[in-house]
Motif scaffolding. Structure first.
Motif, PDB file in Angstrom:
ATOM      1  N   ALA A   2      14.657   2.995  -1.503  1.00 25.69           N
ATOM      2  CA  ALA A   2      14.782   4.389  -1.087  1.00 25.69           C
ATOM      3  C   ALA A   2      14.236   5.297  -2.180  1.00 25.69           C
ATOM      4  N   GLY A   3      13.379   6.227  -1.818  1.00 23.38           N
ATOM      5  CA  GLY A   3      12.805   7.156  -2.777  1.00 23.38           C
ATOM      6  C   GLY A   3      11.521   6.700  -3.410  1.00 23.38           C
ATOM      7  N   ASP A   4      11.180   5.405  -3.254  1.00 21.97           N
ATOM      8  CA  ASP A   4       9.921   4.909  -3.798  1.00 21.97           C
ATOM      9  C   ASP A   4       8.742   5.442  -2.987  1.00 21.97           C
ATOM     10  N   ILE A   5       7.652   5.772  -3.653  1.00 22.53           N
ATOM     11  CA  ILE A   5       6.439   6.184  -2.956  1.00 22.53           C
ATOM     12  C   ILE A   5       5.772   4.947  -2.356  1.00 22.53           C
ATOM     13  N   ILE A   6       5.434   5.016  -1.085  1.00 22.13           N
ATOM     14  CA  ILE A   6       4.811   3.882  -0.404  1.00 22.13           C
ATOM     15  C   ILE A   6       3.348   3.789  -0.837  1.00 22.13           C
ATOM     16  N   THR A   7       2.960   2.616  -1.291  1.00 17.97           N
ATOM     17  CA  THR A   7       1.609   2.378  -1.805  1.00 17.97           C
ATOM     18  C   THR A   7       0.830   1.486  -0.833  1.00 17.97           C
ATOM     19  N   PRO A   8      -0.490   1.385  -1.021  1.00 13.78           N
ATOM     20  CA  PRO A   8      -1.266   0.443  -0.193  1.00 13.78           C
ATOM     21  C   PRO A   8      -0.742  -0.983  -0.283  1.00 13.78           C
ATOM     22  N   ALA A   9      -0.216  -1.363  -1.456  1.00 15.48           N
ATOM     23  CA  ALA A   9       0.339  -2.714  -1.603  1.00 15.48           C
ATOM     24  C   ALA A   9       1.548  -2.910  -0.695  1.00 15.48           C
ATOM     25  N   HIS A  10       2.399  -1.864  -0.597  1.00 15.84           N
ATOM     26  CA  HIS A  10       3.538  -1.957   0.328  1.00 15.84           C
ATOM     27  C   HIS A  10       3.052  -2.146   1.765  1.00 15.84           C
ATOM     28  N   VAL A  11       2.013  -1.389   2.133  1.00 18.75           N
ATOM     29  CA  VAL A  11       1.516  -1.416   3.509  1.00 18.75           C
ATOM     30  C   VAL A  11       1.042  -2.813   3.895  1.00 18.75           C
ATOM     31  N   THR A  12       0.411  -3.538   2.953  1.00 18.91           N
ATOM     32  CA  THR A  12      -0.073  -4.884   3.287  1.00 18.91           C
ATOM     33  C   THR A  12       1.070  -5.851   3.559  1.00 18.91           C
ATOM     34  N   LEU A  13       2.285  -5.481   3.151  1.00 19.76           N
ATOM     35  CA  LEU A  13       3.445  -6.351   3.352  1.00 19.76           C
ATOM     36  C   LEU A  13       4.187  -6.035   4.637  1.00 19.76           C
ATOM     37  N   ILE A  14       3.690  -5.065   5.394  1.00 16.57           N
ATOM     38  CA  ILE A  14       4.254  -4.749   6.710  1.00 16.57           C
ATOM     39  C   ILE A  14       3.411  -5.479   7.738  1.00 16.57           C
TER      40      ILE A  14
END
Length: 255
Positions: free
Chosen positions: A227-239
């Motif tokens: 919670a509160g973390d900025i979503i990065t391109p790396a996060h997106v690849t894990l969705i």
């Protein structure tokens, strides 16, 4: 392509608010452009007291929901002149008779297929003598209030007999064709979203970048987006699943 039966009833989710704002009650067809121009939200008895969303304001049209950027794109029909004009034309398509240019009555429309990326009508499905047929939108001359008028020659050369398909004819159209791609074995592939994500859902993933989640969310590889973390391109690849996609959609921090 998506049949209208799979559009009506979809949840409508506002990305910026992270909330469900309603559901699709009906669609509004533009017979001149052969396009889906508006969706109707929580349709009341009187259309002109309803609220609509223009197709151009829709971010994504997936299997679970339709996403919009914010509540501001929802319009009152009373203020949307274009939607009013189309509603007065009352072009339903489904249930209309199919007539050739030469005056031959060949069936009745049972469903229409929408390109969810452009909003264009891709094809119409109609029943004739107990069999289902598909006709491309390019062969349709007129989308009328009571008649769908088509080129005469489509009765033989441009209709696909779908009665022999084991699958439901509407579902069968949505089945993607597999493609073989040569890959350099020495080159490590980059992680990609679930292959089932359509173009709109991929755009939705890109919209997450730079936003923040309001709660901890477990991503599909087991990592936690705090919670509160900025979503990065790396996060997106894990969705990689639609369940996670919708969980992130529902729990973005409001601006």
């Amino acid at each position: 392509m998506k049949p209208t039966k799979d559009i009506v009833g979809l949840r409508i989710i506002s990305i910026s608010d992270g909330t469900q704002v309603g559901a699709v009650k009906d669609i509004v067809i533009n017979p001149q452009g052969k396009t889906l121009d508006f969706i109707i939200v929580d349709q009341p008895t009187d259309y002109f007291g309803a609220k609509v969303i223009a197709f151009t304001d829709i971010l994504g049209m997936g299997e679970f929901a339709i996403t919009i950027p914010h509540l501001g794109v929802i319009q009152d029909v009373a203020q949307a002149k274009e939607a009013q004009n189309l509603l007065r034309q009352d072009t339903r398509v489904i249930g209309t008779k199919v007539l050739t240019r030469k005056g031959q009555l060949i069936g009745e429309v049972k469903e229409i297929l929408i390109d969810e990326e452009t909003g264009h009508i891709a094809a119409c499905l109609f029943e004739s003598d107990g069999q289902m047929h598909e006709i491309g939108a390019d062969q349709v001359i007129t989308l009328g209030r009571e008649l769908l008028i088509v080129e005469s020659e489509t009765t033989t050369s441009n209709l696909r007999d779908m009665q022999g398909d084991e699958e439901d004819p509407i579902e069968a159209i949505d089945t993607p064709t597999s493609v073989t791609v040569d890959v350099d074995p020495t080159e490590e592939p980059e992680p990609e979203p679930e292959s089932g994500f359509n173009l709109f859902e991929q755009r939705q993933l890109q919209y997450f970048i730079g936003k923040k989640a309001e709660k901890d969310i477990v991503l599909d590889n087991g990592e936690v987006l705090r919670a509160g973390d900025i979503i990065t391109p790396a996060h997106v690849t894990l969705i990689t699943s639609r369940n996670t996609l919708m969980e992130v959609t529902s729990h973005l921090q409001k601006n």
